[in-house]
Design a protein around this motif. Structure first.
Motif, short mmCIF file in Angstrom:
data_model
loop_
_atom_site.label_atom_id
_atom_site.label_comp_id
_atom_site.label_asym_id
_atom_site.label_seq_id
_atom_site.Cartn_x
_atom_site.Cartn_y
_atom_site.Cartn_z
N ASP A 263 0.83 -1.21 0.00
CA ASP A 263 0.00 0.00 0.00
C ASP A 263 0.87 1.26 0.00
N GLU A 266 2.22 1.87 -3.48
CA GLU A 266 1.16 2.36 -4.38
C GLU A 266 0.91 3.84 -4.14
N ALA A 269 3.44 6.10 -6.06
CA ALA A 269 3.65 5.74 -7.46
C ALA A 269 4.22 6.89 -8.29
N ARG A 275 9.93 6.30 -3.57
CA ARG A 275 9.30 4.97 -3.51
C ARG A 275 10.35 3.87 -3.35
#
Length: 394
Positions: A263, A266, A269, A275
């Motif tokens: 999660d 995501e 992104a 990330r």
């Protein structure tokens, strides 16, 4: 060639004391020492309140010292040209001292800022910790100095407090935004053990790690590619980790559980650099926990693949490896090592390799040959055993 100790002068507490006398004109009141470190697993997690597992090297930095009553620091290093660096403790401030002397001067400043009476001191520094090799030569210098100054001027401080002061010196005085791992390893490690450190609350436990009786060798591969964590690349990664924590609404990346990682990724992104760093920190904390559990269970060989997975994460997600480190890891694993990874802040420095004792020489020879074949300087490959932390030696 085989496995051999690193090159360099033979250093000891008595040698440091004799050199102090040559420089300062009298024998020192004492000689204090702190080790370099190899981080077995847990990289780029310490400034994210995460988990690390370093061990102390037998290589040490010695601080021979005597107190002064005039508020002056007279600093000398066997490894630095230019003679004695003389400073007034009252004038110490961040940015006021450059070069190697900033590290011991920063410790004196940090002690003063924390309200400890430091006075002045004559110091002479000797070391066999390779500089710029990712083995925490700076932390060894800081902790040895902190131990010397506090014991000279009293009262002596507990090891974890010395580590905090040394870290503050490097962060605020020298200007390197390092975490607490290196200084804690130098101050607190125990012989024959790796140090499982939670950098959030500084709780620590000594986990038995003795490769030799198990027929194993832990090798350090100094690529001889020198790195400088003060050049900004390290600080940018720290800032990006903090950016990721803010974006995810948590105090630090430590607060992202392994099961929450999909999660979190995501949600980031549109931030590929951040990330990737989040993925590394969360999975690296999990790798530290796995290695600790394997060592407690006595399954030393099983940590090898975890080390190699850590290297892949540092190479691909944190982007702090280099051609020489990648070559060292690939060649070591190809020559039969159980696992290998870069250690330290990266951009050069060293790798750590876990190998069968019977195959350690073959691994070292493969590394030397591979480096020569592509025109790199020959690496220094040497075995290490977990050593003790900082202490008075004379």
């Amino acid at each position: 060639m085989g496995v051999r100790p690193p090159r360099g002068r033979r250093v000891s507490a008595r040698r440091a004391a004799a050199a102090f006398r040559e420089v300062h004109g009298a024998m020192p009141d004492g000689v204090w020492a702190a080790p370099g470190r190899v981080n077995l697993i847990g990289e780029y997690t310490d400034f994210n309140d995460g988990l690390v597992m370093p061990l102390a090297l037998p290589h040490r930095t010695w601080a021979a010292a005597s107190p002064r009553t005039d508020g002056r620091l007279r600093l000398h290093s066997a490894a630095a040209p230019g003679g004695v660096v003389e400073l007034r403790t009252a004038d110490l401030a961040p940015g006021a001292v450059r070069g190697w002397a900033a590290y011991p001067a920063g410790v004196a400043w940090a002690l003063r800022e924390a309200g400890h009476t430091t006075g002045g001191a004559d110091l002479h520094i000797e070391s066999d910790v390779p500089v710029g090799s990712g083995l925490s030569s700076s932390a060894a210098l800081e902790v040895a100095t902190a131990l010397a100054l506090t014991e000279l001027h009293g009262p002596a401080l507990p090891p974890d407090r010395l580590a905090r002061l040394a870290q503050h010196a490097e962060n605020a005085f020298v200007g390197v935004p390092c975490g607490i791992m290196d200084q804690t390893a130098a101050a607190c490690c125990a012989e024959g053990h790796a140090l499982h450190l939670d950098t959030r609350d500084l709780s620590r436990r000594h986990v038995p790690f003795a490769p030799d009786p198990e027929g194993l060798r832990l090798l350090v591969v100094d690529t001889r590619v020198r790195h400088d964590l003060g050049d900004g690349a390290y600080a940018r990664r720290r800032a990006d980790c903090e950016k990721g924590a803010r974006a995810l609404g948590v105090p630090s990346l430590r607060d992202i559980a392994y099961g929450q990682l999909p999660d979190a990724l995501e949600a980031l992104a549109d931030e590929p650099v951040v990330r990737a760093l989040v993925r590394h920190v969360v999975t690296e904390n999990e790798r530290v926990a796995r290695v600790a559990a394997l060592l407690v269970a006595g399954d030393l060989r099983a940590i090898g693949p975890v080390l190699s997975a850590g290297h892949a994460s540092l190479r691909d997600d944190v982007a702090v490896s280099c051609a020489e480190l990648d070559l060292a890891v690939a060649v070591a694993n190809g020559a039969g090592a159980l696992g290998a990874r870069m250690t330290g802040g990266g951009f050069g420095g060293s790798a750590v390799v876990l190998a069968e004792a019977a195959g350690a020489d073959a691994v070292a020879e493969a590394l030397t040959g591979a480096f020569a074949s592509v025109g790199h300087r020959p690496p220094h490959v040497f075995p290490v055993r977990p050593a003790a932390g900082a202490r008075r030696e004379l």
